[in-house]
Motif scaffolding. Structure first.
Motif, PDB file in Angstrom:
ATOM      1  N   PRO A  53      -0.024   1.529  -6.264  1.00 48.52           N
ATOM      2  CA  PRO A  53       1.345   1.863  -5.874  1.00 48.52           C
ATOM      3  C   PRO A  53       1.271   3.322  -6.266  1.00 48.52           C
ATOM      4  O   PRO A  53       0.950   3.871  -7.147  1.00 48.52           O
ATOM      5  N   CYS A  54       1.951   4.148  -5.232  1.00 49.56           N
ATOM      6  CA  CYS A  54       2.016   5.593  -5.429  1.00 49.56           C
ATOM      7  C   CYS A  54       2.957   5.628  -6.657  1.00 49.56           C
ATOM      8  O   CYS A  54       3.869   4.866  -6.679  1.00 49.56           O
ATOM      9  N   ARG A  55       2.750   6.461  -7.395  1.00 51.48           N
ATOM     10  CA  ARG A  55       3.520   6.762  -8.780  1.00 51.48           C
ATOM     11  C   ARG A  55       4.990   7.303  -8.528  1.00 51.48           C
ATOM     12  O   ARG A  55       6.101   6.844  -8.966  1.00 51.48           O
ATOM     13  N   VAL A  56       5.461   7.789  -7.377  1.00 51.58           N
ATOM     14  CA  VAL A  56       6.829   8.271  -6.951  1.00 51.58           C
ATOM     15  C   VAL A  56       7.569   7.177  -5.964  1.00 51.58           C
ATOM     16  O   VAL A  56       8.341   6.692  -6.402  1.00 51.58           O
ATOM     17  N   CYS A  57       6.659   6.661  -4.950  1.00 49.45           N
ATOM     18  CA  CYS A  57       7.542   5.904  -4.116  1.00 49.45           C
ATOM     19  C   CYS A  57       7.080   4.461  -4.008  1.00 49.45           C
ATOM     20  O   CYS A  57       7.940   3.488  -3.448  1.00 49.45           O
ATOM     21  N   GLY A  58       6.172   3.921  -4.662  1.00 49.29           N
ATOM     22  CA  GLY A  58       5.732   2.788  -4.657  1.00 49.29           C
ATOM     23  C   GLY A  58       4.873   2.160  -3.785  1.00 49.29           C
ATOM     24  O   GLY A  58       4.318   1.117  -3.447  1.00 49.29           O
ATOM     25  N   ILE A  65      -0.571  10.082  -6.102  1.00 50.30           N
ATOM     26  CA  ILE A  65       0.560  10.427  -5.411  1.00 50.30           C
ATOM     27  C   ILE A  65       0.400  10.068  -3.989  1.00 50.30           C
ATOM     28  O   ILE A  65      -0.647  10.936  -3.478  1.00 50.30           O
ATOM     29  N   CYS A  66       1.008   9.475  -3.199  1.00 47.35           N
ATOM     30  CA  CYS A  66       0.573   9.025  -1.849  1.00 47.35           C
ATOM     31  C   CYS A  66       0.675  10.313  -1.086  1.00 47.35           C
ATOM     32  O   CYS A  66       1.410  11.262  -1.144  1.00 47.35           O
ATOM     33  N   GLY A  67       0.219  10.288   0.415  1.00 50.74           N
ATOM     34  CA  GLY A  67       0.372  11.256   1.119  1.00 50.74           C
ATOM     35  C   GLY A  67       1.646  11.761   1.931  1.00 50.74           C
ATOM     36  O   GLY A  67       1.852  12.818   1.918  1.00 50.74           O
ATOM     37  N   VAL A  68       2.528  10.858   1.926  1.00 52.49           N
ATOM     38  CA  VAL A  68       3.838  11.242   2.350  1.00 52.49           C
ATOM     39  C   VAL A  68       4.651  11.951   1.150  1.00 52.49           C
ATOM     40  O   VAL A  68       5.127  13.247   1.293  1.00 52.49           O
ATOM     41  N   CYS A  69       4.602  11.404   0.063  1.00 57.26           N
ATOM     42  CA  CYS A  69       5.181  12.136  -1.375  1.00 57.26           C
ATOM     43  C   CYS A  69       4.589  13.371  -1.512  1.00 57.26           C
ATOM     44  O   CYS A  69       5.325  14.500  -1.781  1.00 57.26           O
ATOM     45  N   SER A  70       3.434  13.766  -1.225  1.00 58.10           N
ATOM     46  CA  SER A  70       2.771  15.029  -1.463  1.00 58.10           C
ATOM     47  C   SER A  70       2.787  16.178  -0.393  1.00 58.10           C
ATOM     48  O   SER A  70       2.695  17.028  -0.391  1.00 58.10           O
TER      49      SER A  70
HETATM   50 ZN   LIG Z   1       4.380   8.158  -2.298  1.00 56.68          ZN
END
Ligand SMILES: [Zn+2]
Length: 195
Positions: A53-58, A65-70
């Protein structure tokens, strides 16, 4: 239990696979080259080892950290809240949304022991508190649990300046986001209403 029976039992536990399909797949693997079985087994192990899971959005990600969050080109002022990671994939495929996401990993279901603490909600609150978020779009499914969860999250932000909207318009009642077509999703996003 033979190894064949064991595989059939395991396959039967997969979503959408009944005993009949499980048996057919197990026999297919038995008949195939050893490389097919090994390829499948390796792919499943890799999946569990590389995706987390992405640390920010899950959302699921191969990075911390996933591609969207970054991606700073995405609209940092909107967060779309969904039940499952696959809902992110569905919304991304619609190409109608350019904001951020937050994955709850389920819905409130008190009878099954799922309360707010069991969901990825606390992190959403701190994201909104510490970020530049102006709007939260609640995109939980239009089911009783999905509506209850949306209502609960709405109450958390009632006193804040954040606009809370609900994405349900046009989606069939009881229908999952996962099965909505692109056009319906696009219409739901554009026609979202304030909570
Ligand atoms: Zn994310």
């Amino acid at each position: 239990m033979t190894s064949l029976d064991r595989l059939i039992t395991l396959f039967s536990k997969l979503p959408g696979i009944g005993k009949k399909s499980a048996t057919r797949i197990a026999y297919f693997i038995l008949k195939s080259d050893a490389a097919v079985a090994k390829g499948l087994a390796d792919a499943m192990i890799d999946l569990k080892q590389t995706i987390r899971p992405c640390r920010v959005c899950g959302n699921y990600s191969e990075q911390d950290i996933c591609g969207v969050c970054s991606d700073r080109r995405r609209d940092q002022s909107v967060i779309c809240v969904v039940e499952q990671p696959q809902d992110v994939a569905v919304l991304e495929a619609s190409h109608e949304y350019n904001g951020l996401y937050h994955v709850l990993n389920g819905v409130l279901a008190p009878l099954d022991g799922v309360g707010p603490e069991q969901l990825n909600i606390a992190k959403l609150v701190s994201r909104v508190r510490n970020g530049e978020v102006a709007e939260i779009i609640l995109a939980t499914n239009p089911t009783v649990e999905g509506d209850t969860t949306a209502l609960y999250i709405h109450t958390l932000f009632k006193e804040s300046q954040v606009r809370v909207s609900r994405l349900a318009l046009g989606l069939p009642v009881g229908g999952d986001l996962e099965y909505a077509d692109k056009l319906t999703l696009a219409r739901s996003l554009r026609g979202r209403t304030n909570f």
